[in-house]
Design an enzyme around this catalytic site. Structure first.
Site, short mmCIF file in Angstrom:
data_model
loop_
_atom_site.label_atom_id
_atom_site.label_comp_id
_atom_site.label_asym_id
_atom_site.label_seq_id
_atom_site.Cartn_x
_atom_site.Cartn_y
_atom_site.Cartn_z
N ALA A 1 1.11 -1.03 -0.10
CA ALA A 1 -0.50 -0.14 -0.47
C ALA A 1 0.79 0.85 -0.48
CB ALA A 1 -0.93 0.28 1.31
N GLY B 1 0.61 -5.02 0.65
CA GLY B 1 -0.53 -5.08 -0.05
C GLY B 1 -0.26 -5.52 -1.00
N GLU C 1 -1.05 -8.99 -0.99
CA GLU C 1 -1.98 -9.68 -0.64
C GLU C 1 -3.43 -9.52 -2.21
OE1 GLU C 1 -2.17 -6.68 2.69
OE2 GLU C 1 -3.32 -7.81 3.39
N GLU D 1 5.03 -5.60 6.73
CA GLU D 1 3.55 -4.06 7.70
C GLU D 1 4.48 -4.09 9.51
OE1 GLU D 1 2.17 -6.55 6.16
OE2 GLU D 1 0.75 -5.72 4.13
N1 CO8 Z 1 4.73 3.23 -0.52
C1 CO8 Z 1 4.73 4.38 -0.83
N2 CO8 Z 1 5.89 4.61 -1.61
C2 CO8 Z 1 7.14 3.56 -1.88
C3 CO8 Z 1 7.03 2.25 -1.53
C4 CO8 Z 1 5.69 1.99 -0.76
N3 CO8 Z 1 5.24 1.23 -0.18
N4 CO8 Z 1 7.47 1.39 -1.74
C5 CO8 Z 1 9.05 1.91 -1.75
N5 CO8 Z 1 8.39 3.29 -2.57
C6 CO8 Z 1 8.70 4.36 -2.53
C7 CO8 Z 1 10.30 4.77 -1.82
O1 CO8 Z 1 9.70 5.82 -0.78
C8 CO8 Z 1 11.00 4.85 -3.07
O2 CO8 Z 1 10.38 6.88 -3.25
P1 CO8 Z 1 12.05 7.79 -3.72
O3 CO8 Z 1 12.11 7.55 -4.51
O4 CO8 Z 1 10.52 8.94 -3.50
O5 CO8 Z 1 12.10 7.79 -2.07
C9 CO8 Z 1 10.80 4.37 -4.28
O6 CO8 Z 1 9.38 4.29 -4.12
C10 CO8 Z 1 11.68 3.71 -4.49
O7 CO8 Z 1 11.72 2.45 -3.46
P2 CO8 Z 1 13.13 2.32 -2.69
O8 CO8 Z 1 14.19 3.46 -3.07
O9 CO8 Z 1 13.11 2.38 -1.39
O10 CO8 Z 1 13.98 1.33 -3.76
P3 CO8 Z 1 14.81 0.30 -2.98
O11 CO8 Z 1 15.43 -1.02 -4.05
O12 CO8 Z 1 16.00 0.81 -2.34
O13 CO8 Z 1 14.05 -1.22 -1.80
C11 CO8 Z 1 11.86 -1.95 -0.77
C12 CO8 Z 1 12.95 -1.31 -2.79
C13 CO8 Z 1 12.71 -2.90 0.24
C14 CO8 Z 1 10.52 -2.72 -1.56
C15 CO8 Z 1 11.62 -0.90 -0.23
O14 CO8 Z 1 10.88 0.32 -1.26
C16 CO8 Z 1 10.76 -1.04 0.55
O15 CO8 Z 1 10.67 -1.81 2.10
N6 CO8 Z 1 9.02 -0.48 0.29
C17 CO8 Z 1 7.79 -0.91 0.94
C18 CO8 Z 1 7.75 -1.80 2.02
C19 CO8 Z 1 6.99 -2.45 2.70
O16 CO8 Z 1 6.38 -1.33 3.44
N7 CO8 Z 1 5.19 -2.72 1.83
C20 CO8 Z 1 4.54 -2.25 2.69
C21 CO8 Z 1 3.95 -1.45 2.94
S1 CO8 Z 1 2.48 -1.39 4.07
C22 CO8 Z 1 0.71 -1.94 3.27
O17 CO8 Z 1 1.11 -2.80 2.28
C23 CO8 Z 1 0.15 -2.90 4.20
C24 CO8 Z 1 -1.57 -2.91 3.51
C25 CO8 Z 1 -2.57 -3.35 4.42
C26 CO8 Z 1 -3.05 -2.08 5.35
C27 CO8 Z 1 -4.11 -1.54 6.10
C28 CO8 Z 1 -3.88 -0.32 6.89
C29 CO8 Z 1 -5.86 -0.47 7.26
#
Ligand code: CO8
Length: 256
Positions: free
Chosen positions: A67, A110, A113, A133
């Protein structure tokens, strides 16, 4: 459909629609707009008689990295509760046509999922699945605690959800989470090939078979078998396939 900003849509082969998640700068994070567009596209394909199956895919780097954390970071409990955040994903389960997730790279949170809502997952060798998460102080919110547990069993699902650790494609295949693992460059073609095989069969019976299999996740064995039996009987409303077999002819599935 041409007005979509976060997804690309096209039709390939004989009735296989491909939806490509397309927010490369955010690793296809599932912002509200993307989820709305995805649900809209799926519902349009459901109504489109020329489409037999749908493939959802992302980029080589990410199917979807979860997400959109930047959007979620702004929301209060009240916002999520009153907006029923992510509840529109329930509508994906109402699609009767088969949906194949073709996953290269990250399928996290997400994104993972969403792949599990689909009817089957095909993975590229570089696919990485995870529910990170917990590292954000939240939990899976689009069915992950339920679908991952059904897919992997309690112990492995607990480990993934409580540690946030990722699982690679080969391990996911060993657990039966993904149906096959293919080289990264062959992923989309492999998914379309499965879609084409599905498209060769009766669309009506495909929808019935999908409903029957999904029933396995909803009911007891006895009830599920009863549902299956009645759905099986319903397939006798058209005898096209059986008659074609007896006559040694190719079945013509028009309107069936
Ligand atoms: N949301 C928003 N932006 C994201 C996300 C995300 N999930 N993942 C990556 N991005 C963005 C980064 O912020 C970055 O943007 P910017 O250049 O503007 O900073 C760009 O994408 C590239 O990402 P990275 O530089 O981090 O790329 P890397 O290759 O270094 O890393 C990863 C890749 C390991 C995938 C890393 O991006 C990461 O850890 N991302 C987050 C993963 C995560 O935690 N996902 C779970 C999100 S929570 C969720 O899905 C819950 C759903 C249900 C919630 C219900 C609540 C009611």
């Amino acid at each position: 459909p041409s007005t979509y900003q976060t997804i690309l849509t096209e039709t390939k082969g004989s009735g296989v629609a491909v939806i490509t998640l397309n927010r490369p700068k955010a690793l296809n994070a599932l912002c509200n707009q993307l989820l709305d567009e995805l649900v809209h596209a799926l519902e349009a394909y459901q109504k489109d008689d020329s489409v037999a199956a749908v493939v959802i895919t992302g980029s080589n780097k990410a199917f979807a990295a979860g997400a959109d954390i930047k959007e979620m970071a702004e929301l209060t409990f009240r916002d999520t509760f009153t907006q029923q955040l992510f509840a529109n994903t329930d509508r994906i389960q109402s699609i009767q046509k088969p949906i194949i997730a073709a996953v290269n790279g990250y399928a996290l949170g997400g994104g993972f999922e969403l792949a599990m809502i689909c009817d089957m997952i095909i993975a590229g060798e570089n696919a990485k699945f995870g529910q990170p998460e917990i590292r954000l102080g939240t939990i899976p919110g689009i069915g992950g605690t339920q679908r991952l547990t059904r897919a992997l069993g309690k112990s492995k699902a607990m480990e993934m959800i409580l540690t946030g650790d990722q699982m690679d494609a080969k391990t996911a295949q060993a657990y039966g989470l993904v149906t096959r693992v293919v080289p990264e460059a062959e992923l989309l073609d492999a998914a379309i090939e499965i879609g084409n095989k599905i498209a060769a069969h009766s669309k009506l019976t495909i929808a019935i078979a999908k409903q029957a299999v999904n029933q396995a996740f909803e009911t007891s064995l006895r009830e599920g078998v009863l549902v299956e039996r009645n759905l099986f009987y319903s397939t006798f409303s058209t005898k096209i396939g059986m008659k074609a077999f007896v006559e040694k002819a190719k079945p013509a599935w028009t309107n069936s």
